[in-house]
Design a protein around this motif. Structure first.
Motif, PDB file in Angstrom:
ATOM      1  N   ALA A  83      11.861   2.222 -10.156  1.00 54.80           N
ATOM      2  CA  ALA A  83      13.161   2.300  -9.687  1.00 54.80           C
ATOM      3  C   ALA A  83      13.145   3.058  -8.263  1.00 54.80           C
ATOM      4  O   ALA A  83      13.756   2.497  -7.347  1.00 54.80           O
ATOM      5  CB  ALA A  83      14.161   2.666 -10.682  1.00 54.80           C
ATOM      6  N   GLU A  84      12.645   4.206  -8.300  1.00 50.40           N
ATOM      7  CA  GLU A  84      12.973   4.958  -7.251  1.00 50.40           C
ATOM      8  C   GLU A  84      12.142   4.289  -5.749  1.00 50.40           C
ATOM      9  O   GLU A  84      12.657   4.366  -4.768  1.00 50.40           O
ATOM     10  CB  GLU A  84      12.503   6.404  -7.482  1.00 50.40           C
ATOM     11  N   ILE A  85      10.999   3.533  -6.299  1.00 45.01           N
ATOM     12  CA  ILE A  85      10.355   2.737  -5.053  1.00 45.01           C
ATOM     13  C   ILE A  85      11.020   1.681  -4.570  1.00 45.01           C
ATOM     14  O   ILE A  85      11.237   1.743  -3.305  1.00 45.01           O
ATOM     15  CB  ILE A  85       8.767   2.439  -5.579  1.00 45.01           C
ATOM     16  N   ALA A  86      11.833   1.243  -5.441  1.00 47.57           N
ATOM     17  CA  ALA A  86      12.677  -0.077  -5.253  1.00 47.57           C
ATOM     18  C   ALA A  86      13.899   0.461  -4.061  1.00 47.57           C
ATOM     19  O   ALA A  86      14.176  -0.264  -3.198  1.00 47.57           O
ATOM     20  CB  ALA A  86      13.144  -0.671  -6.416  1.00 47.57           C
ATOM     21  N   ASP A  87      14.284   1.652  -4.669  1.00 47.44           N
ATOM     22  CA  ASP A  87      15.415   2.187  -3.777  1.00 47.44           C
ATOM     23  C   ASP A  87      14.949   2.694  -2.328  1.00 47.44           C
ATOM     24  O   ASP A  87      15.525   2.457  -1.524  1.00 47.44           O
ATOM     25  CB  ASP A  87      15.927   3.616  -4.568  1.00 47.44           C
ATOM     26  N   TRP A  88      13.600   3.213  -2.387  1.00 49.43           N
ATOM     27  CA  TRP A  88      12.939   3.440  -0.980  1.00 49.43           C
ATOM     28  C   TRP A  88      13.265   2.187  -0.160  1.00 49.43           C
ATOM     29  O   TRP A  88      13.474   2.183   1.020  1.00 49.43           O
ATOM     30  CB  TRP A  88      11.692   3.990  -1.408  1.00 49.43           C
ATOM     31  N   ASN A  89      12.375   1.295  -0.686  1.00 51.25           N
ATOM     32  CA  ASN A  89      12.345  -0.026  -0.052  1.00 51.25           C
ATOM     33  C   ASN A  89      13.618  -0.562   0.283  1.00 51.25           C
ATOM     34  O   ASN A  89      13.900  -0.810   1.606  1.00 51.25           O
ATOM     35  CB  ASN A  89      11.813  -1.187  -0.785  1.00 51.25           C
ATOM     36  N   ARG A  90      14.758  -0.522  -0.372  1.00 49.51           N
ATOM     37  CA  ARG A  90      16.103  -0.907   0.017  1.00 49.51           C
ATOM     38  C   ARG A  90      16.698  -0.177   1.220  1.00 49.51           C
ATOM     39  O   ARG A  90      17.111  -0.577   2.012  1.00 49.51           O
ATOM     40  CB  ARG A  90      16.995  -1.037  -1.337  1.00 49.51           C
ATOM     41  N   HIS A  91      16.450   1.016   1.039  1.00 50.93           N
ATOM     42  CA  HIS A  91      16.854   2.044   1.985  1.00 50.93           C
ATOM     43  C   HIS A  91      16.512   1.818   3.478  1.00 50.93           C
ATOM     44  O   HIS A  91      17.269   1.487   4.234  1.00 50.93           O
ATOM     45  CB  HIS A  91      16.717   3.551   1.574  1.00 50.93           C
ATOM     46  N   TRP A  92      15.232   1.636   3.510  1.00 51.04           N
ATOM     47  CA  TRP A  92      14.550   1.425   4.975  1.00 51.04           C
ATOM     48  C   TRP A  92      15.042   0.201   5.527  1.00 51.04           C
ATOM     49  O   TRP A  92      14.870  -0.194   6.422  1.00 51.04           O
ATOM     50  CB  TRP A  92      13.180   1.668   4.553  1.00 51.04           C
ATOM     51  N   VAL A  93      14.839  -0.905   4.469  1.00 52.92           N
ATOM     52  CA  VAL A  93      15.411  -2.143   5.247  1.00 52.92           C
ATOM     53  C   VAL A  93      16.515  -2.446   5.606  1.00 52.92           C
ATOM     54  O   VAL A  93      17.172  -2.756   6.685  1.00 52.92           O
ATOM     55  CB  VAL A  93      15.078  -3.303   3.918  1.00 52.92           C
ATOM     56  N   MET A  94      17.550  -1.956   4.736  1.00 54.39           N
ATOM     57  CA  MET A  94      19.014  -1.812   5.156  1.00 54.39           C
ATOM     58  C   MET A  94      19.349  -0.876   6.105  1.00 54.39           C
ATOM     59  O   MET A  94      19.865  -1.227   7.135  1.00 54.39           O
ATOM     60  CB  MET A  94      19.880  -1.117   4.078  1.00 54.39           C
ATOM     61  N   GLU A  95      18.725   0.297   6.482  1.00 58.34           N
ATOM     62  CA  GLU A  95      18.964   0.917   7.577  1.00 58.34           C
ATOM     63  C   GLU A  95      18.347   0.408   8.947  1.00 58.34           C
ATOM     64  O   GLU A  95      18.747   0.375   9.974  1.00 58.34           O
ATOM     65  CB  GLU A  95      18.091   2.550   7.526  1.00 58.34           C
ATOM     66  N   GLY A  96      17.109  -0.210   8.627  1.00 59.49           N
ATOM     67  CA  GLY A  96      16.451  -0.849   9.885  1.00 59.49           C
ATOM     68  C   GLY A  96      17.466  -2.135  10.281  1.00 59.49           C
ATOM     69  O   GLY A  96      17.559  -2.384  11.551  1.00 59.49           O
ATOM     70  N   ARG A 146       0.893  -1.124   0.030  1.00 59.73           N
ATOM     71  CA  ARG A 146      -0.134   0.114  -0.058  1.00 59.73           C
ATOM     72  C   ARG A 146       0.784   1.220  -0.133  1.00 59.73           C
ATOM     73  O   ARG A 146       0.600   2.376  -0.427  1.00 59.73           O
ATOM     74  CB  ARG A 146      -0.945   0.113   1.168  1.00 59.73           C
ATOM     75  N   VAL A 147       2.321   1.161   0.548  1.00 63.25           N
ATOM     76  CA  VAL A 147       2.892   2.313   0.593  1.00 63.25           C
ATOM     77  C   VAL A 147       3.557   2.729  -0.664  1.00 63.25           C
ATOM     78  O   VAL A 147       3.471   3.705  -1.380  1.00 63.25           O
ATOM     79  CB  VAL A 147       4.107   2.193   1.410  1.00 63.25           C
ATOM     80  N   ALA A 148       3.894   1.465  -1.588  1.00 65.68           N
ATOM     81  CA  ALA A 148       4.194   1.540  -2.808  1.00 65.68           C
ATOM     82  C   ALA A 148       3.285   1.975  -3.825  1.00 65.68           C
ATOM     83  O   ALA A 148       3.452   2.812  -4.659  1.00 65.68           O
ATOM     84  CB  ALA A 148       4.686   0.022  -3.357  1.00 65.68           C
ATOM     85  N   ARG A 149       2.021   1.683  -3.521  1.00 69.00           N
ATOM     86  CA  ARG A 149       0.821   2.135  -4.615  1.00 69.00           C
ATOM     87  C   ARG A 149       0.706   3.640  -4.188  1.00 69.00           C
ATOM     88  O   ARG A 149       0.516   4.421  -5.348  1.00 69.00           O
ATOM     89  CB  ARG A 149      -0.428   1.373  -3.993  1.00 69.00           C
ATOM     90  N   ARG A 150       0.997   4.205  -3.074  1.00 66.96           N
ATOM     91  CA  ARG A 150       0.756   5.674  -2.841  1.00 66.96           C
ATOM     92  C   ARG A 150       1.997   6.329  -3.360  1.00 66.96           C
ATOM     93  O   ARG A 150       1.902   7.369  -3.960  1.00 66.96           O
ATOM     94  CB  ARG A 150       0.760   5.983  -1.243  1.00 66.96           C
TER      95      ARG A 150
END
Length: 211
Positions: free
Chosen positions: A127-140, A113-117
């Motif tokens: 590609a930017e949504i994929a980068d968003w996901n990777r960023h937060w997973v890696m930081e967490g 639902r975040v990706a849809r928004r």
């Protein structure tokens, strides 16, 4: 009991792992969560779970329990053996801390639902949504690894047995690897992940890959 879920959902994977550890059988009702008209956003499902999320558990008494951590703790109280939280007070707190860090600080930022928004915002690409996901997973995951380096004593998140923190960690690390994230940069997390992957309750209930 009835469990509404989708196999790709890491939140649903957590509950399936807990059920497997406890050897509890439930009726499974699949709910689609991807696409333009997913079942979880339709009125029929919203009458069951107003949040429109999976998993959702309907108890033998007809009560509704939502949110994976609440469901897992309900199952743990309903069937106390084997326990899903350590006996030691500080270890119990550590297990819960890791679980909440994953549920609130990682997973909350990367579900469909975040990706849809994000996809509706001007100029935001896939590609930017994929980068968003990777960023937060890696930081967490990096933060959790540092937390465990200072607190963890044992082969799992909080001691000698897999507990709530491990149940939430494993689906997240499985999905991280599918994103192309190398877990070896966090040796402690990688070790826990490998040990959990050798346990059937975890390996057989990992989130399914998205097709």
């Amino acid at each position: 009991m009835k469990l509404y879920l989708n196999d790709i959902s890491s939140a649903a994977s957590r509950v399936r792992i807990a059920l497997a550890i406890k050897q509890i059988e439930v009726d499974v009702l699949p709910v689609s969560i991807l696409g333009d008209d997913p079942e979880n956003r339709r009125e029929d499902y919203l009458r069951i779970n107003p949040q429109g999320l999976v998993p959702a558990l309907v108890t033998d008494q007809g009560g509704l329990i939502t949110q994976s951590i609440a469901i897992i703790e309900y199952l743990d109280e309903l069937h106390p053996e084997p326990p899903l939280l350590p006996k030691g007070l500080e270890q119990r707190a550590l297990s819960r801390s890791v679980a909440i860090a994953i549920a609130a600080e990682i997973h909350a930022l990367v579900p469909p639902r975040v990706a849809r928004r994000l996809s509706t915002l001007p100029g935001v690409t896939g590609a930017e949504i994929a980068d968003w996901n990777r960023h937060w997973v890696m930081e967490g995951l990096q933060a959790i690894d540092r937390l465990l380096q200072s607190h963890q004593a044992g082969p799992f998140v909080a001691g000698q047995q897999a507990s709530l923190g491990d149940i939430l960690l494993f689906p997240q690390t499985v999905n991280a690897e599918r994103m192309g994230i190398d877990l070896s940069q966090w040796p402690m997390l990688a070790g826990i992940h490998a040990r959990l992957a050798d346990m059937p309750a975890f390996a057989e209930n990992a989130p399914a890959p998205r097709t």
